[in-house]
Write a protein that holds these residues in place. Structure first.
Motif, PDB file in Angstrom:
ATOM      1  N   LYS A  70     -25.155 -11.058  13.735  1.00  0.00           N
ATOM      2  CA  LYS A  70     -23.985 -12.261  13.625  1.00  0.00           C
ATOM      3  C   LYS A  70     -22.836 -11.694  12.533  1.00  0.00           C
ATOM      4  O   LYS A  70     -21.992 -12.186  12.053  1.00  0.00           O
ATOM      5  N   ALA A  71     -22.896 -10.675  12.353  1.00  0.00           N
ATOM      6  CA  ALA A  71     -21.832 -10.049  11.340  1.00  0.00           C
ATOM      7  C   ALA A  71     -20.828  -9.292  11.985  1.00  0.00           C
ATOM      8  O   ALA A  71     -21.389  -8.698  13.181  1.00  0.00           O
ATOM      9  N   PRO A  72     -19.352  -9.121  12.410  1.00  0.00           N
ATOM     10  CA  PRO A  72     -18.565  -8.932  12.740  1.00  0.00           C
ATOM     11  C   PRO A  72     -18.194  -7.147  12.806  1.00  0.00           C
ATOM     12  O   PRO A  72     -18.694  -6.796  11.970  1.00  0.00           O
ATOM     13  N   ALA A  73     -18.157  -7.013  13.847  1.00  0.00           N
ATOM     14  CA  ALA A  73     -17.854  -5.532  13.679  1.00  0.00           C
ATOM     15  C   ALA A  73     -16.234  -4.648  13.420  1.00  0.00           C
ATOM     16  O   ALA A  73     -15.879  -6.159  13.673  1.00  0.00           O
ATOM     17  N   ARG A  74     -15.972  -3.551  12.408  1.00  0.00           N
ATOM     18  CA  ARG A  74     -15.084  -2.988  11.890  1.00  0.00           C
ATOM     19  C   ARG A  74     -14.232  -2.448  12.992  1.00  0.00           C
ATOM     20  O   ARG A  74     -14.405  -1.980  13.654  1.00  0.00           O
ATOM     21  N   ILE A  75     -12.616  -3.120  12.456  1.00  0.00           N
ATOM     22  CA  ILE A  75     -12.165  -2.493  13.354  1.00  0.00           C
ATOM     23  C   ILE A  75     -11.418  -1.496  13.082  1.00  0.00           C
ATOM     24  O   ILE A  75     -11.182  -0.485  13.096  1.00  0.00           O
ATOM     25  N   ALA A  76     -11.832  -1.545  11.517  1.00  0.00           N
ATOM     26  CA  ALA A  76     -11.009  -0.697  10.439  1.00  0.00           C
ATOM     27  C   ALA A  76     -11.722  -0.624   9.077  1.00  0.00           C
ATOM     28  O   ALA A  76     -12.017  -1.496   8.807  1.00  0.00           O
ATOM     29  N   ASN A  77     -11.644   1.247   8.922  1.00  0.00           N
ATOM     30  CA  ASN A  77     -12.393   1.068   7.501  1.00  0.00           C
ATOM     31  C   ASN A  77     -11.690   1.018   6.349  1.00  0.00           C
ATOM     32  O   ASN A  77     -10.117   0.677   7.011  1.00  0.00           O
ATOM     33  N   LEU A  78     -12.059   0.702   5.652  1.00  0.00           N
ATOM     34  CA  LEU A  78     -11.435   0.329   3.998  1.00  0.00           C
ATOM     35  C   LEU A  78     -10.172   1.498   4.140  1.00  0.00           C
ATOM     36  O   LEU A  78      -9.353   0.724   3.802  1.00  0.00           O
ATOM     37  N   ARG A  79     -10.394   2.412   3.607  1.00  0.00           N
ATOM     38  CA  ARG A  79      -9.202   3.554   3.925  1.00  0.00           C
ATOM     39  C   ARG A  79      -8.207   3.199   4.771  1.00  0.00           C
ATOM     40  O   ARG A  79      -6.913   3.159   4.072  1.00  0.00           O
ATOM     41  N   ASP A  80      -8.175   2.829   5.970  1.00  0.00           N
ATOM     42  CA  ASP A  80      -7.322   3.351   6.385  1.00  0.00           C
ATOM     43  C   ASP A  80      -6.992   1.302   6.593  1.00  0.00           C
ATOM     44  O   ASP A  80      -5.884   1.118   6.937  1.00  0.00           O
ATOM     45  N   LYS A  81      -7.539   0.213   5.993  1.00  0.00           N
ATOM     46  CA  LYS A  81      -6.975  -0.814   5.760  1.00  0.00           C
ATOM     47  C   LYS A  81      -5.987  -0.884   4.186  1.00  0.00           C
ATOM     48  O   LYS A  81      -4.858  -1.560   4.893  1.00  0.00           O
ATOM     49  N   LEU A  82      -6.314  -0.252   3.662  1.00  0.00           N
ATOM     50  CA  LEU A  82      -5.162   0.008   2.225  1.00  0.00           C
ATOM     51  C   LEU A  82      -4.493   0.645   2.910  1.00  0.00           C
ATOM     52  O   LEU A  82      -3.756   0.331   2.117  1.00  0.00           O
ATOM     53  N   GLU A  83      -4.592   1.667   3.935  1.00  0.00           N
ATOM     54  CA  GLU A  83      -3.115   2.333   4.296  1.00  0.00           C
ATOM     55  C   GLU A  83      -1.970   1.577   4.949  1.00  0.00           C
ATOM     56  O   GLU A  83      -0.970   1.681   4.659  1.00  0.00           O
ATOM     57  N   SER A  84      -2.755   0.084   5.825  1.00  0.00           N
ATOM     58  CA  SER A  84      -2.008  -0.588   6.374  1.00  0.00           C
ATOM     59  C   SER A  84      -1.245  -1.399   5.473  1.00  0.00           C
ATOM     60  O   SER A  84       0.313  -1.833   5.369  1.00  0.00           O
ATOM     61  N   LEU A  85      -2.369  -1.803   4.772  1.00  0.00           N
ATOM     62  CA  LEU A  85      -1.387  -2.343   3.666  1.00  0.00           C
ATOM     63  C   LEU A  85      -0.557  -1.581   3.278  1.00  0.00           C
ATOM     64  O   LEU A  85       0.417  -2.595   2.672  1.00  0.00           O
ATOM     65  N   GLY A  86      -0.585  -0.430   1.809  1.00  0.00           N
ATOM     66  CA  GLY A  86       0.430   0.320   1.892  1.00  0.00           C
ATOM     67  C   GLY A  86       1.691  -0.075   2.058  1.00  0.00           C
ATOM     68  O   GLY A  86       2.856  -0.442   1.611  1.00  0.00           O
ATOM     69  N   ASN A  87       1.215   1.050   3.793  1.00  0.00           N
ATOM     70  CA  ASN A  87       2.744   0.706   4.945  1.00  0.00           C
ATOM     71  C   ASN A  87       3.171  -0.376   4.916  1.00  0.00           C
ATOM     72  O   ASN A  87       4.310  -0.672   5.561  1.00  0.00           O
TER      73      ASN A  87
END
Length: 323
Positions: A70-87
């Motif tokens: 029932k858990a969704p597959a991950r598109i991005a790990n936390l590192r990549d998410k944080l980088e995108s948010l910073g960008n």
């Protein structure tokens, strides 16, 4: 960009313009939301802030129920998410640990303890389908009422569409699962990639004639199989390669996900380096082979197909240059 694990302490609680969500993949819908938040933060002289969650709430509830399917597959790990948010221009990210205590908060408790006391929110934007609090009892209308009581503005953003379809993390996961990287790029606004530090593996690829750099994948990714990729971070230009993302069923049965990348004509040491693997095309699904000889033959075929893919692309670019 400042990153907080949980709510900031008293001295770090600057008034902010905030948005809340999982932001898996930081797709074009997320980017539109973040653009509103950052623009209004600058207008009001506030910090632009994002609250996100680790683990994903659906992942938490799946684990609690004992059914991780029932858990969704991950598109991005936390590192990549944080980088995108910073960008995207975000000033601070609050990575909230989603646990029993957080899941049981009422909408009123969440508003008072998290938004008002914990984050000093002055301006808030969420998606038009946003729900919060225990049993998802809170919605945008309830949040707007709370904003009037506590003195912060509440705004909602309608769905962002691509070809009349809502852009969502679910749509990105579906495109990745299908190996459709053109659709993925249209939804994300950029090519799909995964980053990580190169780790030591079993060195099996080296003995088979196909040395690989290995990246640990902590969560179930939204795609799996054999891919044409290129690797950023090791040279001035991206390096062409073929990659396997999966559980390596021929050589182990632990079920651990691993990204193994064979870079063509490359023999430089890279352990510990941070690299980004950009996915270009899917060749096939992962398979289990009867022996290492059969596995080696399959890898050779995959490598040849990947090299041919790059040769075709180079030919297409050369033809375009002639026009």
């Amino acid at each position: 960009m400042k990153v907080f694990r949980g709510l900031p302490n008293d001295r770090a609680r600057a008034p902010c313009a905030l948005t809340i969500g999982n932001f898996d993949g930081v797709h074009r819908g997320h980017q539109a939301l973040l653009a509103h938040v950052t623009a209004n933060a600058r207008r009001l002289g506030l910090e632009a802030a994002v609250m996100t969650f680790e683990p994903h709430p659906r992942e938490y509830f799946a684990q609690r129920s004992g059914d991780m399917s029932k858990a969704p597959a991950r598109i991005a790990n936390l590192r990549d998410k944080l980088e995108s948010l910073g960008n995207a221009g975000v000033d601070r990210v609050i990575v909230e640990h989603f646990n029993e205590h957080f899941a049981s908060m009422s909408p009123e408790e969440f508003t008072e303890r998290v938004l008002v006391e914990g984050l000093h929110v002055k301006w808030l934007m969420v998606g038009d389908d946003f729900c919060y609090g225990a049993r998802r009892a809170g919605n945008v209308a309830l949040l707007a009422e709370a904003g009037k009581r506590y003195g912060f503005e509440v705004h909602s953003l309608p769905a962002v569409l691509h070809d009349s379809t809502r852009i969502s993390s679910s749509a990105v996961r579906a495109a990745l699962a299908a190996g459709d990287f053109d659709a993925t790029r249209a939804l994300l606004g950029h090519p799909y990639s995964m980053s990580g530090h190169v780790i030591h593996g079993q060195k099996l690829g080296r003995t088979l004639g196909f040395p690989t750099l290995n990246l640990r994948v902590a969560h179930r990714p939204a795609l799996a199989g054999i891919f044409v990729v290129q690797v950023h971070g090791l040279a001035d230009q991206p390096l062409p390669a073929v990659a396997s993302l999966g559980v390596r069923p021929t050589v182990e049965d632990a079920g651990r996900m691993l990204l193994e990348v064979h870079i063509f004509d490359w023999a430089q040491p890279c352990y510990g380096k941070l690299v980004r693997v950009e996915f270009l095309a899917k060749l096939r699904d992962e398979e289990k082979y009867v022996d290492l000889a059969t596995l080696t033959a399959a890898i050779e075929c995959d490598a040849q197909q990947a090299r041919a893919w790059f040769a075709r692309r180079a030919g297409a670019l050369t033809a375009t240059d002639r026009i």
